[in-house]
Design a protein around this motif. Structure first.
Motif, PDB file in Angstrom:
ATOM      1  N   GLY A  33      53.204  45.133  70.017  1.00  0.00           N
ATOM      2  CA  GLY A  33      51.859  44.610  70.166  1.00  0.00           C
ATOM      3  C   GLY A  33      51.760  43.091  70.127  1.00  0.00           C
ATOM      4  N   VAL A  34      52.908  42.411  70.136  1.00  0.00           N
ATOM      5  CA  VAL A  34      52.919  40.948  70.148  1.00  0.00           C
ATOM      6  C   VAL A  34      52.474  40.470  71.521  1.00  0.00           C
ATOM      7  N   TRP A  35      51.630  39.432  71.569  1.00  0.00           N
ATOM      8  CA  TRP A  35      51.150  38.938  72.858  1.00  0.00           C
ATOM      9  C   TRP A  35      51.221  37.425  72.937  1.00  0.00           C
ATOM     10  N   TYR A  36      51.300  36.954  74.167  1.00  0.00           N
ATOM     11  CA  TYR A  36      51.366  35.526  74.462  1.00  0.00           C
ATOM     12  C   TYR A  36      50.441  35.232  75.638  1.00  0.00           C
ATOM     13  N   ASN A  37      49.924  34.008  75.650  1.00  0.00           N
ATOM     14  CA  ASN A  37      49.112  33.523  76.766  1.00  0.00           C
ATOM     15  C   ASN A  37      49.699  32.201  77.233  1.00  0.00           C
ATOM     16  N   GLY A  38      49.993  32.106  78.519  1.00  0.00           N
ATOM     17  CA  GLY A  38      50.523  30.850  79.012  1.00  0.00           C
ATOM     18  C   GLY A  38      51.032  30.951  80.432  1.00  0.00           C
ATOM     19  N   PHE A  39      51.764  29.913  80.845  1.00  0.00           N
ATOM     20  CA  PHE A  39      52.359  29.872  82.174  1.00  0.00           C
ATOM     21  C   PHE A  39      53.827  30.260  82.099  1.00  0.00           C
ATOM     22  N   ILE A  40      54.304  30.966  83.105  1.00  0.00           N
ATOM     23  CA  ILE A  40      55.726  31.278  83.210  1.00  0.00           C
ATOM     24  C   ILE A  40      56.414  30.040  83.759  1.00  0.00           C
ATOM     25  N   LYS A  41      57.403  29.533  83.016  1.00  0.00           N
ATOM     26  CA  LYS A  41      58.078  28.290  83.370  1.00  0.00           C
ATOM     27  C   LYS A  41      59.422  28.510  84.053  1.00  0.00           C
ATOM     28  N   GLU A  42      60.089  29.616  83.740  1.00  0.00           N
ATOM     29  CA  GLU A  42      61.382  29.959  84.343  1.00  0.00           C
ATOM     30  C   GLU A  42      61.427  31.469  84.495  1.00  0.00           C
ATOM     31  N   ILE A  43      62.241  31.923  85.434  1.00  0.00           N
ATOM     32  CA  ILE A  43      62.375  33.367  85.637  1.00  0.00           C
ATOM     33  C   ILE A  43      63.787  33.698  86.099  1.00  0.00           C
ATOM     34  N   SER A  44      64.315  34.810  85.577  1.00  0.00           N
ATOM     35  CA  SER A  44      65.610  35.327  86.015  1.00  0.00           C
ATOM     36  C   SER A  44      65.480  36.846  86.124  1.00  0.00           C
ATOM     37  N   VAL A  45      66.538  37.523  86.483  1.00  0.00           N
ATOM     38  CA  VAL A  45      66.449  38.971  86.683  1.00  0.00           C
ATOM     39  C   VAL A  45      66.274  39.750  85.380  1.00  0.00           C
ATOM     40  N   PHE A  71      45.496  36.089  82.861  1.00  0.00           N
ATOM     41  CA  PHE A  71      44.672  35.844  81.681  1.00  0.00           C
ATOM     42  C   PHE A  71      43.220  35.661  82.095  1.00  0.00           C
ATOM     43  N   LYS A  72      42.336  36.295  81.350  1.00  0.00           N
ATOM     44  CA  LYS A  72      40.897  36.112  81.566  1.00  0.00           C
ATOM     45  C   LYS A  72      40.267  35.822  80.218  1.00  0.00           C
ATOM     46  N   LYS A  73      39.351  34.858  80.217  1.00  0.00           N
ATOM     47  CA  LYS A  73      38.630  34.526  78.993  1.00  0.00           C
ATOM     48  C   LYS A  73      37.776  35.714  78.581  1.00  0.00           C
ATOM     49  N   LYS A  74      37.449  35.779  77.305  1.00  0.00           N
ATOM     50  CA  LYS A  74      36.655  36.884  76.778  1.00  0.00           C
ATOM     51  C   LYS A  74      35.358  37.064  77.568  1.00  0.00           C
ATOM     52  N   GLU A  75      34.709  35.952  77.913  1.00  0.00           N
ATOM     53  CA  GLU A  75      33.448  36.032  78.654  1.00  0.00           C
ATOM     54  C   GLU A  75      33.655  36.685  80.022  1.00  0.00           C
ATOM     55  N   GLU A  76      34.772  36.356  80.688  1.00  0.00           N
ATOM     56  CA  GLU A  76      35.065  36.942  81.998  1.00  0.00           C
ATOM     57  C   GLU A  76      35.340  38.434  81.883  1.00  0.00           C
ATOM     58  N   ARG A  77      36.071  38.829  80.826  1.00  0.00           N
ATOM     59  CA  ARG A  77      36.355  40.256  80.616  1.00  0.00           C
ATOM     60  C   ARG A  77      35.063  41.019  80.367  1.00  0.00           C
ATOM     61  N   GLU A  78      34.184  40.454  79.526  1.00  0.00           N
ATOM     62  CA  GLU A  78      32.907  41.115  79.220  1.00  0.00           C
ATOM     63  C   GLU A  78      32.031  41.212  80.459  1.00  0.00           C
ATOM     64  N   GLU A  79      32.038  40.166  81.283  1.00  0.00           N
ATOM     65  CA  GLU A  79      31.258  40.186  82.519  1.00  0.00           C
ATOM     66  C   GLU A  79      31.772  41.280  83.452  1.00  0.00           C
ATOM     67  N   ASN A  80      33.087  41.405  83.573  1.00  0.00           N
ATOM     68  CA  ASN A  80      33.676  42.463  84.411  1.00  0.00           C
ATOM     69  C   ASN A  80      33.323  43.840  83.873  1.00  0.00           C
ATOM     70  N   ASP A  81      33.365  44.008  82.543  1.00  0.00           N
ATOM     71  CA  ASP A  81      33.020  45.294  81.944  1.00  0.00           C
ATOM     72  C   ASP A  81      31.559  45.639  82.215  1.00  0.00           C
ATOM     73  N   THR A  82      30.658  44.652  82.139  1.00  0.00           N
ATOM     74  CA  THR A  82      29.242  44.869  82.403  1.00  0.00           C
ATOM     75  C   THR A  82      29.024  45.275  83.856  1.00  0.00           C
ATOM     76  N   GLN A  83      29.716  44.598  84.768  1.00  0.00           N
ATOM     77  CA  GLN A  83      29.589  44.932  86.185  1.00  0.00           C
ATOM     78  C   GLN A  83      30.069  46.358  86.465  1.00  0.00           C
ATOM     79  N   LYS A  84      31.122  46.776  85.798  1.00  0.00           N
ATOM     80  CA  LYS A  84      31.655  48.129  86.010  1.00  0.00           C
ATOM     81  C   LYS A  84      30.671  49.191  85.542  1.00  0.00           C
TER      82      LYS A  84
END
Length: 87
Positions: A33-45, A71-84
């Protein structure tokens, strides 16, 4: 089982590569359940490196990955949930 894990890792790689190539800020959840928010800086297989906004640069192995999405801000997630619920 090994084949399934390899296929799953390939799907994770393709998703991560898309976010990396398009410089999209992501929300990542790994085992435990550990989570991170950010940009991917490097990638390998086998893994990618995320620049978490609080913890800095960290490796994330595809075999530990539970989810990766834009990533979506809390407000954006709530707005999407309301629209659904109203549609």
């Amino acid at each position: 089982m090994n084949n399934e894990k390899n296929n799953e890792n390939e799907v994770w790689y393709k998703k991560a590569k898309y976010f990396f190539d398009n410089k999209i800020f992501v929300h990542v959840v790994i085992e435990g359940g550990v989570w991170y928010n950010g940009f991917i800086k490097e990638i390998s297989v086998e893994f990618f490196v995320i620049e978490d906004r609080e913890d800095g640069r960290l490796p994330v192995f595809f075999e530990e990955l539970n989810s990766i999405r834009e990533f979506k801000k809390k407000e954006e997630r709530e707005e999407n949930d309301t629209q659904k619920t109203t549609n």
